[in-house]
Design an enzyme around this catalytic site. Structure first.
Site, PDB file in Angstrom:
ATOM      1  N   LEU A 127      32.585  35.185  42.644  1.00  0.00           N
ATOM      2  CA  LEU A 127      33.719  34.283  42.499  1.00  0.00           C
ATOM      3  C   LEU A 127      34.790  34.633  43.511  1.00  0.00           C
ATOM      4  O   LEU A 127      35.130  35.806  43.670  1.00  0.00           O
ATOM      5  CB  LEU A 127      34.294  34.406  41.080  1.00  0.00           C
ATOM      6  CG  LEU A 127      35.706  33.854  40.845  1.00  0.00           C
ATOM      7  CD1 LEU A 127      35.743  32.344  41.072  1.00  0.00           C
ATOM      8  CD2 LEU A 127      36.191  34.203  39.441  1.00  0.00           C
ATOM      9  N   SER A 128      35.316  33.624  44.199  1.00  0.00           N
ATOM     10  CA  SER A 128      36.482  33.787  45.056  1.00  0.00           C
ATOM     11  C   SER A 128      36.226  34.832  46.143  1.00  0.00           C
ATOM     12  O   SER A 128      35.337  34.653  46.971  1.00  0.00           O
ATOM     13  CB  SER A 128      37.695  34.137  44.182  1.00  0.00           C
ATOM     14  OG  SER A 128      38.887  33.983  44.880  1.00  0.00           O
ATOM     15  N   ALA A 129      36.990  35.918  46.181  1.00  0.00           N
ATOM     16  CA  ALA A 129      36.714  36.957  47.175  1.00  0.00           C
ATOM     17  C   ALA A 129      35.321  37.529  46.980  1.00  0.00           C
ATOM     18  O   ALA A 129      34.638  37.882  47.949  1.00  0.00           O
ATOM     19  CB  ALA A 129      37.764  38.059  47.080  1.00  0.00           C
TER      20      ALA A 129
END
Length: 447
Positions: free
Chosen positions: A171-173
């Protein structure tokens, strides 16, 4: 302090008790000099544990140049030869947060596979982000990327996981790092899933990260694909199968990143950017499928209308439900479930693209049959009249032996034609043109 010491002493290679969750909030982007270059993840508050078996820390997994901690979840009595999933949290999160909320532990219990949850921390990054934007940390043989590879090697040795069925998601980074890992180690990862993330090697310095997050980079699919090919020079395949998840209202990582990811991985696969099929899914989700040359899904793009920045989850007890909602875990659709189907974690393998459907529903819970071949078997000899003709829903067609199911979809026996979702609502007419060979004949079964 080394992250491996967060939970106190542990014997090398053995799980220890679950770490305490960090409860710090997400800082304001304007409040720190680095904030514009970092991706916000999410922070769980008060979600229950995903499974009674628990999350444990594993130490002694290698030189660990990225200064990461390794946590794992292994279902009780998991036999050897099962898949392995690596799941990377977002900024400000911990391995425990992702374990509790993402749904991967629930699916591990259901389908039988091990999960590794790498963890970074503030010693590495002020917001505990994985360093997807730093070429000294996210490239093959270096830093955090090498640490994750060492975790995979350790898990395969400890749990007897199948090295040909290793997958990475984030997720995300964590998604940005997952994309980098797919490019760095296509010889390790058979597939990947990138939620609210960015293309592989979009940024190679921290100063360039915010540009990737917020704006179109104006690169061609070939230029995006070159970034993957340059990550492991000389490698020619096979390439990982990639799922991309993104909300249309994401203001942290612009939705154009999903398009760029699509362009990148379809180019790597040598296929076009026009979808082979599209399908409506729950949670205002549109699935676009991009098939390889054999007609099997190579890249899948899931766009969730109105969703912001986070991992799509869908709490509940149904077949397609998983995860817990919370900050940056958004109650829309269980992305982990659909990603697992795409990877074949349910026991199936990648199959032909699903037929479009306006209202898919959960598949019955029976064990899947072997997946269809990538191309139809030899056509039978011509016949002046069909041996039989049946109109029924896909579930009953399978039950009657005229079709089979794999990965939640029904396929006509013999021809392997995709009939759409295996459920009680999609109906087709099947014509038996020779013994055991059925074709879809929705327009009628004339001679």
């Amino acid at each position: 302090m080394a992250l491996a010491g967060l939970t106190g002493p542990a014997r090398a290679g053995r799980p220890t008790r679950t770490p305490r969750r960090r409860r710090s909030g997400l800082g304001r982007w304007a409040g720190a000099a680095l904030a514009g270059a970092l991706i916000a993840g999410g922070l769980l508050t008060g979600a229950p544990q995903a499974s009674a078996a628990g999350l444990g820390q594993v130490t002694g997994f290698g030189t660990n140049p990225g200064n990461l901690a390794m946590y794992s979840y292994v279902p009780t009595a998991l036999p050897a030869g099962k898949p392995l999933v690596v799941a990377l949290h977002g900024c400000t999160q911990t391995a425990t947060d992702y374990y509790n909320n993402s749904g991967w532990a629930q699916l591990a219990d259901r389908w039988g596979f091990a999960v590794v949850f790498p963890q970074t921390g503030s010693a590495n990054n002020v917001l505990s982000c994985f360093s997807w934007f730093d070429s000294s940390k996210d490239t093959r043989g270096k830093g955090e990327a090498l640490s994750v590879k060492q975790m995979v090697d350790k898990a395969v040795a400890l749990y007897g996981s199948d090295p040909s069925r290793v997958y990475v998601t984030g997720l995300s980074a964590g998604a940005g790092m997952a994309a980098d890992l797919l490019a760095d180690y296509p010889d390790v990862f058979a597939g990947g899933s990138i939620a609210s993330g960015l293309p592989a090697q979009c940024a190679t310095t921290q100063s360039a990260a915010s540009g990737c997050q917020n704006s179109n980079q104006n690169l061609t699919p070939a230029q995006w694909g070159d970034k993957v090919r340059a990550s492991y020079p000389g490698y020619t395949g096979p390439w990982p199968r990639v799922a991309i998840w993104h909300g249309s209202s994401d203001s942290t990582v612009a939705p154009v990143n999903a398009t760029e990811l699509r362009d990148q991985w379809t180019n790597v696969w040598g296929i076009g950017q026009n979808a082979s099929a599209t399908q409506a899914l729950p949670g205002n989700t549109t699935l676009s499928v991009y098939d390889d040359g054999a007609g099997r899904p190579a890249v899948q793009l899931y766009s969730i209308s109105g969703m912001g920045h986070g991992l799509p989850v869908s709490p509940g007890s149904g077949t397609t439900n998983c995860g817990q909602s919370g900050a940056y875990f958004l109650n829309t659709i269980c992305s982990s479930y659909y990603t697992g189907l795409f990877w074949g974690l349910d026991g199936a393998t990648a199959t032909a693209s699903p037929a479009p459907s306006a209202s898919p529903s959960a598949s019955p819970s029976s064990s899947p049959s072997p997946s269809p071949s990538s191309s139809p078997s030899s056509s039978p000899s011509s016949s002046s009249a069909p041996l039989g003709c049946w109109t029924d829903n896909n579930y009953n067609q399978v039950a009657a032996g005229r079709a089979h199911q794999s990965g939640g979809y029904a396929y006509a026996n013999g021809s392997n034609q995709n009939m759409g979702l295996w459920n009680l609502f999609v109906t087709h007419t099947l014509k038996e043109t020779s013994a055991g060979y059925f074709v879809v004949a929705d327009s009628g079964c004339g001679a």
